[in-house]
Write a protein that holds these residues in place. Structure first.
Motif, PDB file in Angstrom:
ATOM      1  N   GLU A  18       0.826  -1.213   0.000  1.00 26.25           N
ATOM      2  CA  GLU A  18       0.000   0.000   0.000  1.00 26.25           C
ATOM      3  C   GLU A  18       0.864   1.269   0.000  1.00 26.25           C
ATOM      4  O   GLU A  18       0.440   2.314  -0.502  1.00 26.25           O
ATOM      5  N   ARG A  19       2.043   1.179   0.618  1.00 18.93           N
ATOM      6  CA  ARG A  19       2.827   2.390   0.880  1.00 18.93           C
ATOM      7  C   ARG A  19       3.961   2.647  -0.106  1.00 18.93           C
ATOM      8  O   ARG A  19       4.451   3.774  -0.191  1.00 18.93           O
ATOM      9  N   CYS A  20       4.412   1.618  -0.820  1.00 16.97           N
ATOM     10  CA  CYS A  20       5.635   1.749  -1.614  1.00 16.97           C
ATOM     11  C   CYS A  20       5.382   2.545  -2.902  1.00 16.97           C
ATOM     12  O   CYS A  20       4.251   2.832  -3.272  1.00 16.97           O
ATOM     13  N   THR A  21       6.498   2.915  -3.578  1.00 16.71           N
ATOM     14  CA  THR A  21       6.406   3.617  -4.871  1.00 16.71           C
ATOM     15  C   THR A  21       6.005   2.617  -5.954  1.00 16.71           C
ATOM     16  O   THR A  21       6.070   1.397  -5.753  1.00 16.71           O
ATOM     17  N   THR A  22       5.626   3.131  -7.101  1.00 19.62           N
ATOM     18  CA  THR A  22       5.231   2.252  -8.210  1.00 19.62           C
ATOM     19  C   THR A  22       6.391   1.366  -8.640  1.00 19.62           C
ATOM     20  O   THR A  22       6.198   0.167  -8.896  1.00 19.62           O
ATOM     21  N   ALA A  23       7.585   1.944  -8.701  1.00 21.05           N
ATOM     22  CA  ALA A  23       8.753   1.158  -9.121  1.00 21.05           C
ATOM     23  C   ALA A  23       9.032   0.027  -8.124  1.00 21.05           C
ATOM     24  O   ALA A  23       9.317  -1.109  -8.515  1.00 21.05           O
ATOM     25  N   GLU A  24       8.927   0.374  -6.853  1.00 17.13           N
ATOM     26  CA  GLU A  24       9.143  -0.658  -5.827  1.00 17.13           C
ATOM     27  C   GLU A  24       8.080  -1.756  -5.931  1.00 17.13           C
ATOM     28  O   GLU A  24       8.363  -2.938  -5.810  1.00 17.13           O
ATOM     29  N   ARG A  25       6.848  -1.313  -6.179  1.00 14.40           N
ATOM     30  CA  ARG A  25       5.749  -2.264  -6.291  1.00 14.40           C
ATOM     31  C   ARG A  25       5.999  -3.271  -7.404  1.00 14.40           C
ATOM     32  O   ARG A  25       5.728  -4.475  -7.247  1.00 14.40           O
ATOM     33  N   VAL A  26       6.522  -2.772  -8.524  1.00 12.21           N
ATOM     34  CA  VAL A  26       6.812  -3.669  -9.651  1.00 12.21           C
ATOM     35  C   VAL A  26       7.803  -4.754  -9.214  1.00 12.21           C
ATOM     36  O   VAL A  26       7.610  -5.940  -9.497  1.00 12.21           O
ATOM     37  N   ARG A  27       8.839  -4.324  -8.504  1.00 10.23           N
ATOM     38  CA  ARG A  27       9.840  -5.298  -8.050  1.00 10.23           C
ATOM     39  C   ARG A  27       9.251  -6.298  -7.046  1.00 10.23           C
ATOM     40  O   ARG A  27       9.534  -7.501  -7.124  1.00 10.23           O
ATOM     41  N   ILE A  28       8.423  -5.791  -6.130  1.00 10.43           N
ATOM     42  CA  ILE A  28       7.809  -6.693  -5.133  1.00 10.43           C
ATOM     43  C   ILE A  28       6.898  -7.712  -5.817  1.00 10.43           C
ATOM     44  O   ILE A  28       6.967  -8.913  -5.537  1.00 10.43           O
ATOM     45  N   VAL A  29       6.052  -7.211  -6.728  1.00 18.17           N
ATOM     46  CA  VAL A  29       5.103  -8.102  -7.394  1.00 18.17           C
ATOM     47  C   VAL A  29       5.843  -9.160  -8.208  1.00 18.17           C
ATOM     48  O   VAL A  29       5.458 -10.340  -8.211  1.00 18.17           O
ATOM     49  N   ARG A  30       6.947  -8.733  -8.872  1.00 21.94           N
ATOM     50  CA  ARG A  30       7.723  -9.701  -9.651  1.00 21.94           C
ATOM     51  C   ARG A  30       8.344 -10.745  -8.719  1.00 21.94           C
ATOM     52  O   ARG A  30       8.296 -11.949  -8.989  1.00 21.94           O
ATOM     53  N   TYR A  31       8.902 -10.287  -7.614  1.00 25.64           N
ATOM     54  CA  TYR A  31       9.469 -11.227  -6.632  1.00 25.64           C
ATOM     55  C   TYR A  31       8.405 -12.227  -6.177  1.00 25.64           C
ATOM     56  O   TYR A  31       8.627 -13.445  -6.155  1.00 25.64           O
ATOM     57  N   LEU A  32       7.215 -11.712  -5.824  1.00 23.61           N
ATOM     58  CA  LEU A  32       6.156 -12.574  -5.288  1.00 23.61           C
ATOM     59  C   LEU A  32       5.598 -13.536  -6.336  1.00 23.61           C
ATOM     60  O   LEU A  32       5.054 -14.585  -5.991  1.00 23.61           O
ATOM     61  N   SER A  33       5.722 -13.145  -7.612  1.00 23.50           N
ATOM     62  CA  SER A  33       5.133 -13.983  -8.673  1.00 23.50           C
ATOM     63  C   SER A  33       5.915 -15.280  -8.848  1.00 23.50           C
ATOM     64  O   SER A  33       5.421 -16.214  -9.482  1.00 23.50           O
ATOM     65  N   ARG A  34       7.134 -15.330  -8.311  1.00 22.21           N
ATOM     66  CA  ARG A  34       7.964 -16.513  -8.513  1.00 22.21           C
ATOM     67  C   ARG A  34       7.930 -17.407  -7.284  1.00 22.21           C
ATOM     68  O   ARG A  34       7.920 -16.936  -6.153  1.00 22.21           O
ATOM     69  N   THR A  35       7.923 -18.724  -7.520  1.00 19.76           N
ATOM     70  CA  THR A  35       8.050 -19.656  -6.412  1.00 19.76           C
ATOM     71  C   THR A  35       9.499 -19.641  -5.950  1.00 19.76           C
ATOM     72  O   THR A  35      10.381 -19.141  -6.643  1.00 19.76           O
TER      73      THR A  35
END
Lengths: 346, 346
Positions: free
Chosen positions: A252-269
């Protein structure tokens, strides 16, 4: 005081639990069902069941079998959990699947559930048919809630849910954690104290607040604790991609760029992540700190502790102060438990 | 005739089973609990429960819930089994762990057990408290036998037991296979037909002989069948190192040099075996053929079928030929089942 009561009730419960593990066993079955229950632990669920029974005027001897039952189901959950998460450590020692493989561990988990079922059946002789049946109903409901809560959590990871809000987390928590750790022990304690016809849901709010505080604190320890304190792999929740309140706040709090990195990290097992995974986890820990996510989770837990204290005050206020010293102490234990739960080292 | 009765009872049971799967579900939970039961299968256990009830003068409508219960527990076993064995195929389609991973599959197995528990609780309303409690006891016993039988089989593989005799296999079989596939459905069928106080163990020998014949035939199909017929990986038992009657016979009959090679092969897990593993498996298949192990297993199964036929003849001989056409047909079904079980394609 809380620790003294925990110790006493845990000792009684573990002793009774181990007494009911069959001596005649095919290899790697019942003998291993005694493994987790024999490791150092708080015995929180058993103590809550016994203390609730005593606080509401019941005889603790009658609640011992229900207390053993909740510990058995709890340990079965832990074993199955360790298989599902591929965890390495539990209470400071290798998990059953790590030590014996999935094949044996799954059987031991099922054997532990079966021992729980046997305890439920023993209630008929000890507590009578009507109460035994009510305790069955409570157990079915508790297993259902736990299973649905865990399924929800797994589905979030699997479907890479990244738009969750705190309310989603709290609902999952109620099902996955609060029900079997707090609501069920309180309900069964009340039922044994007051009989099958009592309103067994009077401590539900207490259990719900307490469970949410407990789970948030567990999530915080997972990130901020040390392995020696916590007894499990540190930051394991980040490796597993668990949707904790802290991760939801970060998204909820991070920047858009950070969000992209988090979502990519989470998308992987875990298996799909490359050699940079440890770096990603460290970066996530930094970001969680930078956005005060750990701090705000701690604050949320503190608020829930206060709410739980108000609730237990309200419910116990309507109870006669009878039953002597053990009942006084049990009521004191219930008052002190919320604070204890959030201050615990592990 | 056997297939017609199986079809009819399976249809009724699957329809009732699916009706009791909750519509409101977290993702990957109850919806997947409907997966295995909806795949093509014989519905043997449900049919046996219903046919036993009818053959002994009971009302099949009252046995429907117990029939659903045994199918639910059976499907939960299958899911957990597929996790433990790392199996790829079940009833001709990918297993749940192969399709969704261990994490989801373990939850679905537990959810399926929970649905079974719910059916046991529903008996109270439908059949009364006394009979509902007896069915609980039977179910606890069945789960215990199955779990212990499976633990025994796993321990043999794990400890590389190479000195087993056929009697060991038969004892394991009684626990692992016969109890839940034959003894339990017969016992619950009798209980529903005749009430909680009946001698529910009158068909135990029938179930034991039938179960041993069934398991031996299953082991034979695993080696000698085709994937299309069998719906599972061929020679999977050899890959897993399962102690079948055929393997026990081979170890008894082979030369010392062959024994050394077999014991070495069995001492390694699937993962530990090198690229020559497929060659080893083919060699084992050749040796099993050379020493007539498959043929003698078939003969053992045929002997067990005859013993089961004598047993059902004896027990049904003491029953009044009442109950009209459906009861006649149910008795005929029980007579014909042993022969059918061993002639089945899968």
């Amino acid at each position: 005081m809380v620790e003294r009561v925990l110790d006493r009730y845990r000792e009684r419960t573990v002793e009774a639990l181990l007494r009911h593990i069959p001596e005649q066993s095919p290899p790697y079955l019942y003998e291993l069902a005694a493994d987790y229950p024999g490791r150092p632990c708080k015995g929180l669920r058993a103590a809550l069941c016994l203390a609730t029974c005593v606080a509401f005027g019941g005889d603790p001897a009658r609640a011992l079998n229900p207390a053993v039952t909740v510990e058995l189901f709890h340990n079965a959950f832990l074993i199955h959990d360790d298989i599902q998460d591929g965890s390495e450590l539990r209470r400071g020692e290798p998990t059953l699947p790590a030590a014996y493989g999935v094949e044996v561990a799954l059987n031991v988990g099922n054997a532990t559930n079966l021992l729980g079922l046997q305890r439920l059946m023993a209630n008929r002789r000890e507590l009578g048919g009507e109460l035994a049946w009510r305790l069955f109903e409570e157990t079915e409901l508790m297993c259902r809630q736990s299973l649905e809560g865990q399924a929800l959590e797994i589905a979030w990871i699997r479907d890479n849910a990244c738009g969750l809000v705190p309310g989603d987390y709290y609902r999952m928590c109620l099902k996955k954690t609060s029900w079997y750790t707090f609501l069920y022990p309180c309900r069964t304690g009340l039922l044994v104290a007051e009989g099958a016809a009592t309103e067994a849901n009077r401590l539900d709010r207490f259990g719900w607040y307490l469970g949410a505080a407990f789970q948030i604190q567990d999530d915080v320890l997972n990130l901020a604790g040390t392995e020696a304190d916590y007894g499990k792999e540190i930051a394991g929740d980040l490796w597993e991609g668990k949707r904790t309140l802290m991760l939801i706040h970060l998204l909820e709090r991070c920047t858009t760029a950070e969000r992209v990195r988090i979502v990519r990290y989470l998308s992987r097992t875990r298996a799909q992540r490359g050699p940079d995974a440890a770096e990603d986890v460290q970066w996530l820990l930094d970001r969680l700190a930078a956005y005060d996510c750990v701090e705000s989770a701690r604050q949320a837990a503190a608020g829930l502790v206060e709410a739980a204290e108000r609730e237990i005050d309200r419910v116990l206020g309507a109870v006669d102060d009878e039953g002597g010293q053990e009942a006084d102490e049990a009521r004191e234990f219930l008052f002190a438990l919320p604070g204890f739960v959030v201050e615990r080292g592990r």
